[in-house]
Design an enzyme around this catalytic site. Structure first.
Site, PDB file in Angstrom:
ATOM      1  N   ASP A 103       0.833  -1.199   0.000  1.00  0.00           N
ATOM      2  CA  ASP A 103       0.000   0.000   0.000  1.00  0.00           C
ATOM      3  C   ASP A 103       0.876   1.260   0.000  1.00  0.00           C
ATOM      4  O   ASP A 103       2.084   1.199   0.299  1.00  0.00           O
ATOM      5  CB  ASP A 103      -0.880  -0.031   1.263  1.00  0.00           C
ATOM      6  CG  ASP A 103      -2.195   0.709   1.079  1.00  0.00           C
ATOM      7  OD1 ASP A 103      -2.314   1.485   0.126  1.00  0.00           O
ATOM      8  OD2 ASP A 103      -3.094   0.512   1.921  1.00  0.00           O
ATOM      9  N   ASP A 120     -10.601   2.510  -3.725  1.00  0.00           N
ATOM     10  CA  ASP A 120     -11.273   2.096  -2.487  1.00  0.00           C
ATOM     11  C   ASP A 120     -12.783   2.136  -2.675  1.00  0.00           C
ATOM     12  O   ASP A 120     -13.532   1.626  -1.854  1.00  0.00           O
ATOM     13  CB  ASP A 120     -10.889   3.023  -1.329  1.00  0.00           C
ATOM     14  CG  ASP A 120      -9.614   2.553  -0.645  1.00  0.00           C
ATOM     15  OD1 ASP A 120      -9.135   1.458  -0.970  1.00  0.00           O
ATOM     16  OD2 ASP A 120      -9.096   3.297   0.214  1.00  0.00           O
TER      17      ASP A 120
HETATM   18  C1  DGJ Z   1      -5.954   1.782   1.729  1.00  0.00           C
HETATM   19  C2  DGJ Z   1      -6.339   0.573   0.936  1.00  0.00           C
HETATM   20  O1  DGJ Z   1      -6.862   0.952  -0.294  1.00  0.00           O
HETATM   21  C3  DGJ Z   1      -7.333  -0.256   1.736  1.00  0.00           C
HETATM   22  O2  DGJ Z   1      -7.741  -1.384   0.986  1.00  0.00           O
HETATM   23  C4  DGJ Z   1      -6.696  -0.678   3.020  1.00  0.00           C
HETATM   24  O3  DGJ Z   1      -5.640  -1.558   2.772  1.00  0.00           O
HETATM   25  C5  DGJ Z   1      -6.222   0.546   3.789  1.00  0.00           C
HETATM   26  N1  DGJ Z   1      -5.393   1.392   2.997  1.00  0.00           N
HETATM   27  C6  DGJ Z   1      -5.491   0.149   5.028  1.00  0.00           C
HETATM   28  O4  DGJ Z   1      -4.976   1.206   5.694  1.00  0.00           O
END
Ligand code: DGJ
EC number: 3.2.1.22
Length: 741
Positions: free
Chosen positions: A485, A554
């Site tokens: 991430d 997201d």
């Molecule tokens: C952003 C990601 O897009 C989510 O799926 C998740 O992993 C969060 N970060 C966790 O902090």
């Protein structure tokens, strides 16, 4: 042949040279033929570089490949667009400070302080990698300063894709300063240019505009440093003459293979030709090149089609699967992720239950998300602990190893989330290594999601970031997957490591990141890994060579998702799209799952809270998905009904043998009577073959009239079409199309 022989048509050559030249000018034939032509051809397309009598390299042709390569030289003489006073508007790599007055591809200050650059052709060569791939390189040199630029064009013939980049070499007696150093400089001719580009923000990725370019410059760029395309990705397309459709029209797709600041200039010049200059964003990135040093730019990848956006996508997808994305023609792991099911609130017992649910659902892997680490400042929310990569002893008293074992006991794999490039100020890492953090000394910090970015230009930080993943794998060799991430942008750009070379930071950050990824891949060449960025803020082909897949957004509301996935599909193949079924949106589980199935299927829901029928549906969907995933992952994509123009979206994947296809259909309007009123024309089938069409992935207890009993020829399905009967009661419909035996 003399210069005169080469440049004047035969009729004029009977006079003495000055007389002939005057006649020639009067006759209006002022466009000289290039003295040398370098054709760069793929199976369908060609880019021809002409070297003029003054040894300057220019694009003299871009378009469909000609049968006879010796005819590219005639193309410039066919245009009467006005005068190019500089003679280099079509430059293959436009220098700054000499005769050029438009946007440059390269702008330098020489060792002696002079800012003029002229580039003249020295030589070229073609290197063949294999029967499909070859690289043409063209060496240019400044006759006064000796600075060299080599232009590289790597051609993937069958895929009709070119990767282009440049290497700039300082042959001077001291430092040369690079103010701009693009990867590629193209020159296109058309009556009009339509640019389709993208913009957005968190949860609003891939919003799109298609605009007519008018004289002047349109710039696509980012200055965010990391997760560079949060606001704008480095991918775009330009249609020539008129906006291309899926099946018709001339269109160029381009993308900068760089996970940092990029810039693309699209300049309609005074002759109404389009100059495209793409590469690293020079903003705040003046680069000092020491004597004898070379600067290699990232690649700019492009494809061109004369048959619309669909063919251009398929070119890009085939190339990406075969040559770029890790295991692009391999397989992927379906999964259950715990992010939205638990957020930071979990412990070993809860996770052990989720691992059992993973098994129950029938997916391949459990993916543990954020929140498993840090002790002094436990990671119980996003404002603490990032950077401290030790298991949290309260949540995971027996460590990751226990979870890996639990997964093994349930015959599923175990994957884990990391965000190794970033740090919370509330962390031990921040306390111990303040000098590893990008921030301005003497200015207050400005955080993005409560975090700062580590300085990857620093080799010690590179070791640390590599170590985050390496330590996990060394201690737990059973870990089967990483979700990498990246949730912060770079504010207050300053590196204490780079000292007086601050303007190198944006470039060296990305190079540092790639060094880590290369090191990781040298040690773990196979391990699948998701490129994630709090949504789709990072995907580009520079990064994807180290990753098997990426997180698109997201925003998993399935209605939104149809549009987001649709737009990504122009550039990135389905095998790289991570789509999770979540609780976002108001649609039933079938709709949500059907939408996720058009890429790589995953779930991020509380399985134990599913109604019995919903659970049964999901379990069946996972096994249905396994039976069609080969076609989705490796097939050719045909976009059939655009959700922006219809009440519904339709698209299909067809396998190489053209004996299997899957068609996805989704209602996107809830107006009265919305649905598929007419048949949708399919694509990519074999006209002479007979196919059965059968609806699959039905919700338990529902019936369908599309049962596969009638067979249709490919010709019928592609001429008349097939109506998936999408309507409010059948809001998502998946059809399997199989060759009738
Ligand atoms: C952003 C990601 O897009 C989510 O799926 C998740 O992993 C969060 N970060 C966790 O902090």
């Amino acid at each position: 042949m003399t210069l005169r022989d080469k440049q004047l048509p035969a009729f004029f050559r009977k006079f003495t040279f000055p007389v002939a030249f005057i006649f020639y000018l009067i006759s209006g034939q002022v466009v000289a033929q290039p003295a040398t032509v370098i054709p760069i051809e793929s199976q369908q397309n060609a880019l021809a570089i002409g070297i003029d009598a003054e040894k300057r390299a220019g694009v003299i042709y871009f378009g469909a490949k000609l049968n006879n390569a010796s005819e590219y030289q005639h193309a410039p003489a066919m245009y009467r667009q006005g005068d190019d006073y500089s003679g280099i508007l079509h430059s293959a790599y436009t220098p700054s400070g000499s005769r050029n007055l438009v946007e440059p591809a390269i702008w330098v200050t020489h060792a002696d302080g002079n800012t003029s650059l002229d580039l003249q052709y020295v030589s070229h060569q073609v290197q063949k990698t294999d029967n499909n791939v070859s690289t043409t390189s063209i060496l240019l040199r400044d006759p006064v300063y000796g600075l060299e630029v080599t232009l590289y064009y790597k051609v993937y013939a069958q895929e009709n894709v070119i990767e282009q980049w440049s290497v700039i070499k300082n042959n001077e007696k001291g430092n040369v300063t690079l103010h701009k150093y693009a990867s590629a400089n193209l020159y296109l001719k058309a009556s009009e240019y339509y640019l389709k580009h993208y913009h957005g923000d968190w949860a609003k990725e891939m919003k799109t505009e298609e605009i007519r370019l008018t004289p002047g410059i349109k710039v696509l760029d980012t200055k965010l440093g990391t997760r560079a395309n949060l606001y704008q990705p480095p991918t775009f397309m330009v249609s020539l003459d008129k906006a291309a459709s899926e099946t018709e029209g001339r269109v160029l797709y381009g993308s900068v293979e760089w996970s940092g600041n990029f810039r693309i200039d699209l300049e309609v010049d005074p002759l109404n030709n389009l100059r495209v200059i793409a590469g690293i964003n020079p903003h705040a990135s003046t680069y000092t090149l020491a004597k004898g040093q070379e600067f290699t730019t990232p690649m700019f990848v492009y494809t061109y089609s004369e048959h619309g956006k669909g063919e251009a996508s398929r070119n890009m997808h085939r190339w990406a699967r075969k040559y770029k994305i890790m295991q692009g023609n391999g397989s992927r792991l379906t999964l259950l992720n715990n992010w939205e099911a638990t957020y930071f609130d979990f412990n070993e017992t809860k996770l052990a239950e989720l691992i059992k649910d993973t098994k129950k659902l029938g997916v391949d892997m459990f993916l543990l998300d954020d929140g498993w680490f840090a002790n002094k400042y436990p990671r119980n929310s996003d404002n603490a602990g990032l950077g401290d990569w030790q298991e949290n002893v309260k949540k995971l008293p027996h460590g990751i190893g226990y979870l890996v074992k639990e997964a093994q006991n349930n015959q599923v794999k175990f994957g884990i989330w990391v965000e190794p490039e970033m740090v919370n100020p509330k962390s031990e890492l921040y306390e111990k290594h303040p000098d590893w953090i990008i921030r301005q000394p003497g200015r207050s910090e400005h955080l993005y999601r409560n975090q700062l970015v580590l300085d990857l230009s620093n080799p010690k930080v590179q070791d640390f970031v590599f170590g985050v993943l390496d330590n996990i794998l060394t201690k737990n060799p059973g870990v089967a997957f990483f979700k990498w991430d990246c949730n912060a942008v770079i504010y207050n750009a300053y590196s204490s490591y780079l000292k007086d070379k601050q303007s190198h930071l944006y470039v060296e950050y990305v190079r540092g990141l790639y060094k880590v990824l290369q090191r990781f891949r040298a040690k773990y060449p196979e391990l699948p890994m998701m490129l994630c960025s709090g949504g789709g803020g990072r995907v580009d082909y520079g990064a994807l060579q180290y990753f098997t897949e990426f997180w698109l957004s997201d925003n998993t509301d399935p209605l939104e998702r149809i549009f987001i996935q649709w737009e990504y599909s122009y550039f990135f193949p389905a095998i790289s799209h991570d789509n999770h079924v979540t609780d976002w949106g108001k649609q039933p589980i079938k709709f949500r799952t059907d939408v996720a199935m058009m890429g790589k299927l995953g779930f991020d829901i509380v399985v134990s809270e599913l109604k019995a029928e919903d659970l049964k549906f999901c379990q069946d969907a996972v096994s249905t998905y396994k039976s069609i995933s080969d076609v989705v992952w490796h097939g050719d994509l045909y976009r059939l009904a655009n959700p922006r123009e219809n009440d519904f979206a339709s698209l299909m994947y067809v396998n190489e043998a053209k004996n299997r296809a899957v068609m996805f259909n989704y209602l996107v309007s809830n107006r009265y009577g919305a649905g598929s009123g007419s048949p949708v024309k399919l694509g990519g089938l074999e006209p002479a073959k007979k196919y059965q069409v059968k609806e699959i992935n039905l919700y338990p207890g529902t019936k369908t009239d599309i049962t596969g009993e009638t067979s249709y020829s490919g010709n019928y399905l592609m001429t008349v079409g097939y109506n998936p009967m999408v309507n409010a009661r059948r809001a998502s419909v998946i059809l399997e199309i199989t060759e009738a035996k």
